[in-house]
Design a protein around this motif. Structure first.
Motif, PDB file in Angstrom:
ATOM      1  N   UNK A  97      37.234  18.383  85.581  1.00  0.00           N
ATOM      2  CA  UNK A  97      37.796  17.302  86.353  1.00  0.00           C
ATOM      3  C   UNK A  97      38.584  16.634  85.528  1.00  0.00           C
ATOM      4  N   UNK A  98      39.624  15.845  86.067  1.00  0.00           N
ATOM      5  CA  UNK A  98      40.406  14.985  85.174  1.00  0.00           C
ATOM      6  C   UNK A  98      39.758  13.683  84.815  1.00  0.00           C
ATOM      7  N   UNK A  99      38.469  13.714  83.966  1.00  0.00           N
ATOM      8  CA  UNK A  99      37.833  12.614  83.637  1.00  0.00           C
ATOM      9  C   UNK A  99      37.251  12.556  82.283  1.00  0.00           C
ATOM     10  N   UNK A 100      37.237  11.271  81.792  1.00  0.00           N
ATOM     11  CA  UNK A 100      36.668  11.089  80.502  1.00  0.00           C
ATOM     12  C   UNK A 100      35.323  11.825  80.187  1.00  0.00           C
ATOM     13  N   UNK A 101      34.312  11.865  81.338  1.00  0.00           N
ATOM     14  CA  UNK A 101      33.232  12.234  81.319  1.00  0.00           C
ATOM     15  C   UNK A 101      33.211  13.817  81.109  1.00  0.00           C
ATOM     16  N   UNK A 102      33.993  14.383  81.964  1.00  0.00           N
ATOM     17  CA  UNK A 102      34.341  15.749  81.737  1.00  0.00           C
ATOM     18  C   UNK A 102      34.524  16.418  80.415  1.00  0.00           C
ATOM     19  N   UNK A 103      35.752  15.576  79.914  1.00  0.00           N
ATOM     20  CA  UNK A 103      36.194  15.828  78.465  1.00  0.00           C
ATOM     21  C   UNK A 103      34.969  15.645  77.323  1.00  0.00           C
ATOM     22  N   UNK A 104      34.059  14.749  77.464  1.00  0.00           N
ATOM     23  CA  UNK A 104      33.138  14.302  76.589  1.00  0.00           C
ATOM     24  C   UNK A 104      32.011  15.490  76.817  1.00  0.00           C
ATOM     25  N   UNK A 105      31.653  15.795  78.216  1.00  0.00           N
ATOM     26  CA  UNK A 105      30.672  17.068  78.174  1.00  0.00           C
ATOM     27  C   UNK A 105      31.235  18.446  77.417  1.00  0.00           C
ATOM     28  N   UNK A 106      32.626  18.700  77.558  1.00  0.00           N
ATOM     29  CA  UNK A 106      33.296  19.697  76.945  1.00  0.00           C
ATOM     30  C   UNK A 106      33.002  19.565  75.445  1.00  0.00           C
ATOM     31  N   UNK A 107      33.329  18.243  74.854  1.00  0.00           N
ATOM     32  CA  UNK A 107      33.201  18.086  73.526  1.00  0.00           C
ATOM     33  C   UNK A 107      31.866  18.045  72.920  1.00  0.00           C
ATOM     34  N   UNK A 108      30.844  17.831  73.572  1.00  0.00           N
ATOM     35  CA  UNK A 108      29.283  17.964  73.223  1.00  0.00           C
ATOM     36  C   UNK A 108      29.145  19.429  73.069  1.00  0.00           C
ATOM     37  N   UNK A 109      29.467  20.118  74.037  1.00  0.00           N
ATOM     38  CA  UNK A 109      29.451  21.554  73.960  1.00  0.00           C
ATOM     39  C   UNK A 109      29.865  22.201  72.773  1.00  0.00           C
ATOM     40  N   UNK A 110      31.304  21.991  72.543  1.00  0.00           N
ATOM     41  CA  UNK A 110      31.878  22.583  71.317  1.00  0.00           C
ATOM     42  C   UNK A 110      30.821  22.262  70.188  1.00  0.00           C
ATOM     43  N   UNK A 111      30.262  20.760  69.952  1.00  0.00           N
ATOM     44  CA  UNK A 111      29.548  20.460  68.857  1.00  0.00           C
ATOM     45  C   UNK A 111      28.366  21.232  68.869  1.00  0.00           C
ATOM     46  N   UNK A 112      27.835  21.672  69.780  1.00  0.00           N
ATOM     47  CA  UNK A 112      26.483  22.208  70.100  1.00  0.00           C
ATOM     48  C   UNK A 112      26.761  23.790  69.652  1.00  0.00           C
ATOM     49  N   UNK A 113      27.974  24.407  70.036  1.00  0.00           N
ATOM     50  CA  UNK A 113      28.286  25.699  69.677  1.00  0.00           C
ATOM     51  C   UNK A 113      28.786  25.881  68.286  1.00  0.00           C
ATOM     52  N   UNK A 114      29.225  24.835  67.744  1.00  0.00           N
ATOM     53  CA  UNK A 114      29.620  25.226  66.219  1.00  0.00           C
ATOM     54  C   UNK A 114      28.284  24.850  65.387  1.00  0.00           C
ATOM     55  N   UNK A 115      27.344  24.017  65.749  1.00  0.00           N
ATOM     56  CA  UNK A 115      26.146  23.822  65.139  1.00  0.00           C
ATOM     57  C   UNK A 115      25.381  25.357  65.215  1.00  0.00           C
ATOM     58  N   UNK A 116      25.385  25.688  66.122  1.00  0.00           N
ATOM     59  CA  UNK A 116      24.571  27.180  66.497  1.00  0.00           C
ATOM     60  C   UNK A 116      25.279  28.133  65.536  1.00  0.00           C
ATOM     61  N   UNK A 117      26.627  28.138  65.705  1.00  0.00           N
ATOM     62  CA  UNK A 117      27.496  29.293  65.033  1.00  0.00           C
ATOM     63  C   UNK A 117      27.096  29.034  63.515  1.00  0.00           C
ATOM     64  N   UNK A 118      27.206  27.774  63.008  1.00  0.00           N
ATOM     65  CA  UNK A 118      26.622  27.505  61.555  1.00  0.00           C
ATOM     66  C   UNK A 118      25.527  28.037  61.140  1.00  0.00           C
ATOM     67  N   UNK A 119      24.263  27.803  61.767  1.00  0.00           N
ATOM     68  CA  UNK A 119      23.083  28.033  61.609  1.00  0.00           C
ATOM     69  C   UNK A 119      23.031  29.886  61.748  1.00  0.00           C
ATOM     70  N   UNK A 120      23.735  30.355  62.617  1.00  0.00           N
ATOM     71  CA  UNK A 120      23.713  31.972  62.633  1.00  0.00           C
ATOM     72  C   UNK A 120      24.434  32.568  61.637  1.00  0.00           C
ATOM     73  N   UNK A 121      25.595  32.093  61.387  1.00  0.00           N
ATOM     74  CA  UNK A 121      26.465  32.665  60.077  1.00  0.00           C
ATOM     75  C   UNK A 121      25.608  32.227  58.878  1.00  0.00           C
ATOM     76  N   UNK A 122      24.726  31.395  58.765  1.00  0.00           N
ATOM     77  CA  UNK A 122      23.794  31.074  57.599  1.00  0.00           C
ATOM     78  C   UNK A 122      22.894  32.323  57.492  1.00  0.00           C
ATOM     79  N   UNK A 123      22.504  32.651  58.506  1.00  0.00           N
ATOM     80  CA  UNK A 123      21.453  33.757  58.525  1.00  0.00           C
ATOM     81  C   UNK A 123      21.961  35.013  57.917  1.00  0.00           C
TER      82      UNK A 123
END
Length: 128
Positions: A97-123
């Protein structure tokens, strides 16, 4: 023309080429987007940002998945990665959707994916 090349769009990665995931600009974009109290951008700008974030999130999800598969099946870190990947699948399946809410949902997802990737890489990092 010497040195010319054609850029092809390959969202399903059928050609087997992965773009380099340049983390810095995306982390800055995520921080900026999540700081929005209200957005004064045009819908077309929201849509462009959401498209960029969606493609980046797909690449991150592939990386998280590859790292998670290297862990034993009953490892808690793998289970947490699977939860994050399930959320990613759900969010990325939602229509853009061409909305700020949609963009922010994607941003939160990227943040969560980076956090998980960092933890997995540390393993898999050698002990310091």
């Amino acid at each position: 023309m010497i040195g010319a090349h054609k850029v092809q769009r390959d969202p399903e990665n059928l050609l087997g080429t992965q773009p380099s995931l340049d983390r810095g600009p995306y982390e800055a974009l995520v921080s900026a987007v999540l700081a929005w109290k209200s957005s004064h951008l045009d819908d077309c700008d929201h849509e462009q940002i959401a498209l960029q974030m969606t493609e980046h999130a797909r690449g991150l999800a592939r990386d998280v998945h590859r790292h998670a598969l290297r862990l034993p099946e009953h490892d808690g870190r793998r289970a947490l990665a699977e939860v994050v990947l399930g959320d990613a699948e759900r969010i990325l399946a939602e229509p853009l959707e061409a909305t700020a809410a949609c963009v922010q949902d994607r941003a939160r997802l990227i943040r969560a994916l980076y956090a998980r990737l960092d933890r997995l890489a540390a393993a898999f990092a050698p002990p310091a």
